[in-house]
Write a protein that holds these residues in place. Structure first.
Motif, PDB file in Angstrom:
ATOM      1  N   TYR A   1       0.371  -0.939  -0.035  1.00  0.00           N
ATOM      2  CA  TYR A   1       0.247   0.147  -0.062  1.00  0.00           C
ATOM      3  C   TYR A   1       0.839   1.174  -0.130  1.00  0.00           C
ATOM      4  O   TYR A   1       0.298   2.272  -0.743  1.00  0.00           O
ATOM      5  N   ILE A   2       1.937   1.608   0.435  1.00  0.00           N
ATOM      6  CA  ILE A   2       2.725   2.772   1.257  1.00  0.00           C
ATOM      7  C   ILE A   2       3.739   2.217  -0.246  1.00  0.00           C
ATOM      8  O   ILE A   2       3.602   3.957  -1.022  1.00  0.00           O
ATOM      9  N   THR A   3       4.346   1.447  -0.406  1.00  0.00           N
ATOM     10  CA  THR A   3       5.112   1.576  -2.183  1.00  0.00           C
ATOM     11  C   THR A   3       4.678   1.956  -3.244  1.00  0.00           C
ATOM     12  O   THR A   3       4.851   2.538  -4.376  1.00  0.00           O
ATOM     13  N   CYS A   4       3.320   1.387  -3.530  1.00  0.00           N
ATOM     14  CA  CYS A   4       2.220   1.536  -4.888  1.00  0.00           C
ATOM     15  C   CYS A   4       2.149   3.035  -4.186  1.00  0.00           C
ATOM     16  O   CYS A   4       1.608   4.596  -5.596  1.00  0.00           O
ATOM     17  N   GLN A   5       1.695   3.653  -2.791  1.00  0.00           N
ATOM     18  CA  GLN A   5       0.922   5.470  -2.881  1.00  0.00           C
ATOM     19  C   GLN A   5       1.924   6.242  -3.666  1.00  0.00           C
ATOM     20  O   GLN A   5       2.045   7.187  -3.839  1.00  0.00           O
ATOM     21  N   LYS A   6       3.166   5.528  -2.839  1.00  0.00           N
ATOM     22  CA  LYS A   6       4.462   6.680  -3.720  1.00  0.00           C
ATOM     23  C   LYS A   6       5.091   6.464  -5.246  1.00  0.00           C
ATOM     24  O   LYS A   6       5.522   7.783  -5.038  1.00  0.00           O
TER      25      LYS A   6
ATOM     26  N   GLY B   1       2.360   6.953  -6.492  1.00  0.00           N
ATOM     27  CA  GLY B   1       1.184   8.172  -7.327  1.00  0.00           C
ATOM     28  C   GLY B   1       0.051   7.356  -7.189  1.00  0.00           C
ATOM     29  O   GLY B   1      -1.049   7.594  -7.323  1.00  0.00           O
ATOM     30  N   VAL B   2      -0.270   5.819  -6.570  1.00  0.00           N
ATOM     31  CA  VAL B   2      -1.303   5.307  -6.858  1.00  0.00           C
ATOM     32  C   VAL B   2      -2.245   5.994  -5.583  1.00  0.00           C
ATOM     33  O   VAL B   2      -1.757   6.317  -4.601  1.00  0.00           O
ATOM     34  N   ILE B   3      -3.535   6.455  -6.144  1.00  0.00           N
ATOM     35  CA  ILE B   3      -4.271   7.718  -5.048  1.00  0.00           C
ATOM     36  C   ILE B   3      -4.985   5.871  -4.441  1.00  0.00           C
ATOM     37  O   ILE B   3      -5.918   5.279  -5.034  1.00  0.00           O
ATOM     38  N   TYR B   4      -5.849   6.136  -3.362  1.00  0.00           N
ATOM     39  CA  TYR B   4      -6.087   5.031  -2.558  1.00  0.00           C
ATOM     40  C   TYR B   4      -7.052   6.174  -1.217  1.00  0.00           C
ATOM     41  O   TYR B   4      -6.701   6.229  -0.424  1.00  0.00           O
ATOM     42  N   TYR B   5      -8.127   5.040  -1.378  1.00  0.00           N
ATOM     43  CA  TYR B   5      -9.233   5.967  -0.562  1.00  0.00           C
ATOM     44  C   TYR B   5      -9.768   4.531   0.287  1.00  0.00           C
ATOM     45  O   TYR B   5     -10.247   3.872  -0.172  1.00  0.00           O
ATOM     46  N   TYR B   6      -9.984   4.443   1.644  1.00  0.00           N
ATOM     47  CA  TYR B   6     -10.801   3.748   2.864  1.00  0.00           C
ATOM     48  C   TYR B   6     -11.744   3.688   2.789  1.00  0.00           C
ATOM     49  O   TYR B   6     -12.497   4.603   2.504  1.00  0.00           O
ATOM     50  N   ARG B   7     -12.593   2.076   2.494  1.00  0.00           N
ATOM     51  CA  ARG B   7     -13.935   2.647   2.732  1.00  0.00           C
ATOM     52  C   ARG B   7     -14.827   2.974   3.759  1.00  0.00           C
ATOM     53  O   ARG B   7     -13.682   2.937   4.677  1.00  0.00           O
ATOM     54  N   ASN B   8     -15.463   3.355   4.163  1.00  0.00           N
ATOM     55  CA  ASN B   8     -16.708   3.679   5.397  1.00  0.00           C
ATOM     56  C   ASN B   8     -16.330   2.260   6.097  1.00  0.00           C
ATOM     57  O   ASN B   8     -16.604   1.023   5.953  1.00  0.00           O
ATOM     58  N   LYS B   9     -16.160   2.959   7.501  1.00  0.00           N
ATOM     59  CA  LYS B   9     -15.590   2.106   8.619  1.00  0.00           C
ATOM     60  C   LYS B   9     -13.811   1.129   8.444  1.00  0.00           C
ATOM     61  O   LYS B   9     -14.760  -0.336   9.201  1.00  0.00           O
ATOM     62  N   GLU B  10     -13.435   1.110   7.060  1.00  0.00           N
ATOM     63  CA  GLU B  10     -12.556  -0.097   7.092  1.00  0.00           C
ATOM     64  C   GLU B  10     -11.404  -0.211   7.460  1.00  0.00           C
ATOM     65  O   GLU B  10     -11.164   1.144   7.587  1.00  0.00           O
TER      66      GLU B  10
END
Length: 252
Positions: free
Chosen positions: A211-216, A218-227
């Motif tokens: 998650y951290i590597t892909c985010q660095k 440029g991949v944009i992530y969002y958590y679902r509600n209560k995830e």
């Protein structure tokens, strides 16, 4: 794993492409995207950045010009309205016969001011007043004053010129906006391919590390509600469970 969501704004799209371009700083065998995708990211960034820049420039110019335009519209509206009111008062007092209103294309039986809320109405009634006053005076009438048609014409000409210029600016802005809109789908498709490649390249990493590597990258992530959010502890637990699993030893 949180879900991905493509950029929603043009600046965010450019930022995502820029992140992809920065991956060229990695060693060739450690790049999570192909040279083809890297080349496309550079080309799309340059083209899309230019289109967005041109749109922002024309839109900004239109906004600034619109301030002058609205001021001019306010002035000409005031002068048209005042002229018609003065004309109506002169008719009501009997200083002028009501049929003189026909010169200005005004209803001889109506002493209200026409609707002047639109630009089209301002252009139409401004011209009616200026031409009507000129025709009435040419037939021996005394020019009205406070305001005079000559004074009105000064503000009308300013407004008219700004109106023409504003329409040109609006067309330019609309044209550039359309160009940006037409390229957005192409940019989004490329970003999606880049993100797919990045995630596939790092698919064997532990969840948080991936998650951290892909985010660095440029991949944009969002958590679902209560995830549940990914944390380093999650990766640590996975490693501890693997280490605790019994090892099968094969004897000769």
């Amino acid at each position: 794993m949180p879900y991905r969501r493509l950029p929603k704004t043009d600046q965010a799209r450019l930022k995502s492409l820029q992140k992809a371009i920065e991956l060229e700083n990695l060693e060739l065998d450690k790049m999570p995207i192909s040279l083809k995708l890297l080349s496309q990211a550079k080309a799309y960034y340059n083209a899309f950045s230019m289109l967005v820049g041109e749109y922002n420039q024309t839109f900004g110019s239109q906004v600034e010009w619109n301030k002058k335009y609205q001021s001019a519209a306010k002035n000409v509206k005031m002068y048209i309205s005042h002229f018609i009111q003065v004309l109506n008062f002169a008719v009501i007092r009997g200083d002028l016969k009501k049929n003189v209103k026909e010169y200005y294309k005004l209803n001889t039986e109506d002493n209200t001011v026409p609707d002047l809320t639109s630009d089209t109405a301002l252009i139409e009634w401004g011209r009616n007043i200026i031409d009507g006053e000129q025709e009435r005076v040419s037939h021996g009438g005394v020019p009205l004053s406070f305001p005079s048609a000559a004074k009105l014409k000064v503000f009308y000409d300013i407004f008219y010129d700004l109106n023409v210029s504003q329409k040109i600016r609006q067309k330019s802005t609309s044209r550039n906006q359309q160009k940006v809109a037409e390229m957005r789908d192409q940019v989004d498709e490329l970003i999606l391919q880049i993100w797919d490649s990045i995630e596939a390249y790092y698919e064997n990493l532990l969840p948080y590390e991936r998650y951290i590597t892909c985010q660095k990258c440029g991949v944009i992530y969002y958590y679902r509600n209560k995830e549940e959010h990914l944390t380093p502890e999650i990766d640590k637990e996975i490693l501890e469970k693997k280490a605790a699993q019994p090892k099968i030893i094969f004897e000769d």
